[in-house]
Scaffold this motif. Structure first.
Motif, PDB file in Angstrom:
ATOM      1  N   ASP A  38       1.559  11.868   3.294  1.00 56.87           N
ATOM      2  CA  ASP A  38       0.868  10.719   3.853  1.00 56.87           C
ATOM      3  C   ASP A  38      -0.159  10.208   2.835  1.00 56.87           C
ATOM      4  OD1 ASP A  38       0.158   8.780   5.695  1.00 56.87           O
ATOM      5  OD2 ASP A  38       0.100  10.167   7.373  1.00 56.87           O
ATOM      6  N   ILE A  39      -0.996   9.273   3.236  1.00 53.88           N
ATOM      7  CA  ILE A  39      -1.880   8.534   2.328  1.00 53.88           C
ATOM      8  C   ILE A  39      -2.618   9.432   1.334  1.00 53.88           C
ATOM      9  CG2 ILE A  39      -4.056   7.243   2.262  1.00 53.88           C
ATOM     10  CD1 ILE A  39      -1.961   5.371   2.923  1.00 53.88           C
ATOM     11  N   GLY A  73      -0.496   4.508  -0.892  1.00 57.79           N
ATOM     12  CA  GLY A  73      -1.247   5.743  -0.726  1.00 57.79           C
ATOM     13  C   GLY A  73      -1.465   6.400  -2.080  1.00 57.79           C
ATOM     14  N   ARG A 109      -6.907   8.562   7.676  1.00 52.43           N
ATOM     15  CA  ARG A 109      -6.096   7.422   7.286  1.00 52.43           C
ATOM     16  C   ARG A 109      -4.632   7.851   7.221  1.00 52.43           C
ATOM     17  NH1 ARG A 109      -9.586   4.499   2.482  1.00 52.43           N
ATOM     18  NH2 ARG A 109     -11.484   4.209   3.694  1.00 52.43           N
ATOM     19  N   ARG A 135       0.843  -1.187   0.000  1.00 53.04           N
ATOM     20  CA  ARG A 135       0.000   0.000   0.000  1.00 53.04           C
ATOM     21  C   ARG A 135       0.887   1.249   0.000  1.00 53.04           C
ATOM     22  NH1 ARG A 135      -4.998   2.166   1.980  1.00 53.04           N
ATOM     23  NH2 ARG A 135      -5.356   3.779   0.404  1.00 53.04           N
ATOM     24  N   LYS A 161      -0.265   6.541   7.309  1.00 55.67           N
ATOM     25  CA  LYS A 161       0.809   5.555   7.368  1.00 55.67           C
ATOM     26  C   LYS A 161       1.665   5.787   8.617  1.00 55.67           C
ATOM     27  CE  LYS A 161       2.295   6.537   3.176  1.00 55.67           C
ATOM     28  NZ  LYS A 161       3.056   6.497   1.895  1.00 55.67           N
TER      29      LYS A 161
END
Length: 480
Positions: free
Chosen positions: A370-371, A244, A410, A242, A412
């Motif tokens: 980030d995501i 993002g 959400r 994953r 990481k």
């Protein structure tokens, strides 16, 4: 000689002169005459054959020229083939969906932008299934599964847009990149079908579906096999973990080959004539970021609100939050006809086009984000301040659904949505980052290591945020 004695004298006198040298002489004359006649015949035949060959070559050249013209005409208008695509592309309705449609007494749900609604009373098992699918996907996925993948939406373009002439013969081909993660099947496939049905197919180099490590079974082999049946090149590429949405988009760009990249979210629908106004902007300038006019699709009833963004462009406030802003606020005294392409301070990644080499030159996206969140703002600021231009094209219309997923929560482990915005402030706002922090008031100013992006900013000889305020978005100075 005994045989000659039996021949009468008169006849012998006639034959005898020809039995010696004269016979050879006349035989030679006859042979030469036949050779000359045969040579003349061959020459005549060869000339006739050459004339016929020349005539045939001329005919072939004429036919090739006509075929070339026909191909050019077909390539420039693709109207017939597009109209026929509805018969080629399946509607996507499963046997289960057809059973529900019959049970609920529905007729062509969602067609021509009719809001989806149930006829009451609603059976309990359908209520439960609707709630279950909504919670899983963040929109009314049950309703979506009952709507054709090829549903028709009205052509709501103004006559100005319908009658515009575009430089089709000079268009670059496009790679259309669709990032996704654990998406619902019908919404994702309606996006793909919509692109195919509403685009001149000769302009699409490829559609790239970029899977960010999805776990749902229907997005594995089923997706790969289904895309093989589509009338354009559709590639499914997958990450090994994953990443993002930000890094996923960079992954898609690095695997694309066309001169122009168009990012679309996995939950959009295109309208008639959406692609040509975008590509026309890249004929003169490849260092562009271009957005269509983006309407809103209701996540409950799937109806499109065409008027939500009319007369407005994309902007932000000092919290770096997205805002629709009236055109006159941006344009000031420089009034631009409402349907003409115009500069915009910010874009959103719902649908966004960019020159591939320009995207690479200015450093793709900040993969230390980030995501999710803010990557479109950061790209727009960087494009403006580092030599490019960002535009809105009102004659291109695309509908986009904002699903009810709290992406900003959400993470990481970096800090989520606010981490990303802090990075934008630290790298691009300069002294004006104080105003951002004044309104946001974060408990901690977390943003990670920004040295590489500051180095890139220096190498590109980018302008500062004061220039952006003065030349692109003066109205922001007065905003709270």
């Amino acid at each position: 000689m005994k045989s000659l004695n039996k021949i009468p004298m008169k006849l012998l006198n006639i034959i005898q002169p020809y039995t010696t040298r004269s016979i050879l002489k006349y035989s030679a004359i006859i042979v030469i005459t036949w050779i000359v006649v045969f040579a003349c015949f061959l020459t005549s035949t060869t000339l006739n054959n050459q004339q016929k060959l020349n005539q045939n070559l001329k005919t072939i050249n004429n036919l090739e020229s006509k075929m070339s013209n026909i191909q050019k005409i077909t390539a420039n208008s693709k109207i017939t083939s597009q109209l026929n695509l509805d018969f080629i592309l399946p509607d996507g309705l499963t046997d289960e969906a057809k059973t529900y449609i019959k049970e609920l007494n529905l007729t062509s749900p969602g067609e021509n932008n009719q809001p989806f609604h149930f006829h009451k009373p609603i059976p309990a098992h359908i209520v439960n299934k609707t709630e279950e699918m909504y919670n899983k996907y963040g929109f009314n996925a049950f309703a979506s599964s009952l709507v054709s993948l090829n549903r028709n939406l009205p052509d709501v373009r103004n006559d100005v847009c319908k009658n515009r002439k575009y430089r089709n013969e000079q268009f670059s081909k496009v790679s259309i990149i669709i990032p996704f993660y654990n998406d619902e099947w019908s919404l994702l496939m309606r996006t793909v079908h919509s692109i195919i049905r509403k685009s001149p197919l000769h302009l699409i180099e490829e559609i790239i579906l970029v899977d960010d490590y999805s776990t749902y079974e229907h997005l594995q082999e089923n997706l790969k096999n289904y895309t093989k049946s589509l009338p354009v090149t559709v590639k499914v590429i997958r990450t090994h973990k994953r990443l993002g949405i930000v890094a996923n988009r960079v992954f898609g760009a690095r695997n694309a080959v066309a001169p122009v990249l168009i990012y679309v979210d996995s939950h959009i629908e295109c309208f008639d004539g959406w692609l040509e106004p975008i590509l026309d902007r890249f004929v003169d300038n490849m260092e562009l970021v271009v957005s269509p006019n983006i309407s809103d699709t209701n996540r409950f009833n799937l109806a499109v609100n065409f008027n939500k963004t009319a007369g407005r462009t994309m902007g932000m406030n000092w919290r770096l939050e997205f805002k629709w802003i009236p055109n006159e606020v941006i344009e000031g005294n420089k009034s631009v006809p409402i349907y003409d392409p115009k500069p915009t301070p910010i874009v959103i990644f719902a649908v966004l086009a960019i020159g591939r080499k320009f995207f690479e030159k200015i450093g793709y996206l900040d993969i230390d984000f980030d995501i999710w969140g803010g990557e479109d703002f950061e790209l727009a600021l960087r494009a403006w301040m580092c030599g490019g231009r960002v535009e809105l094209v009102p004659c291109s219309l695309v509908a986009h659904m904002f699903r009810e997923h709290k992406y900003k929560h959400r993470s990481k482990g970096k800090g989520g949505y606010r981490w990303n915005m802090n990075r934008i402030a630290e790298i691009w706002l300069g002294k004006y980052k104080r105003r951002y922090y004044k309104y946001v008031k974060p408990r901690r100013r977390r943003f990670g290591d920004i040295q590489e992006r500051l180095k890139l900013k220096k190498e590109l000889n980018c302008k500062n945020f004061q220039w952006y305020l003065d030349n692109v978005f003066p109205a922001l100075k007065e905003m709270d």
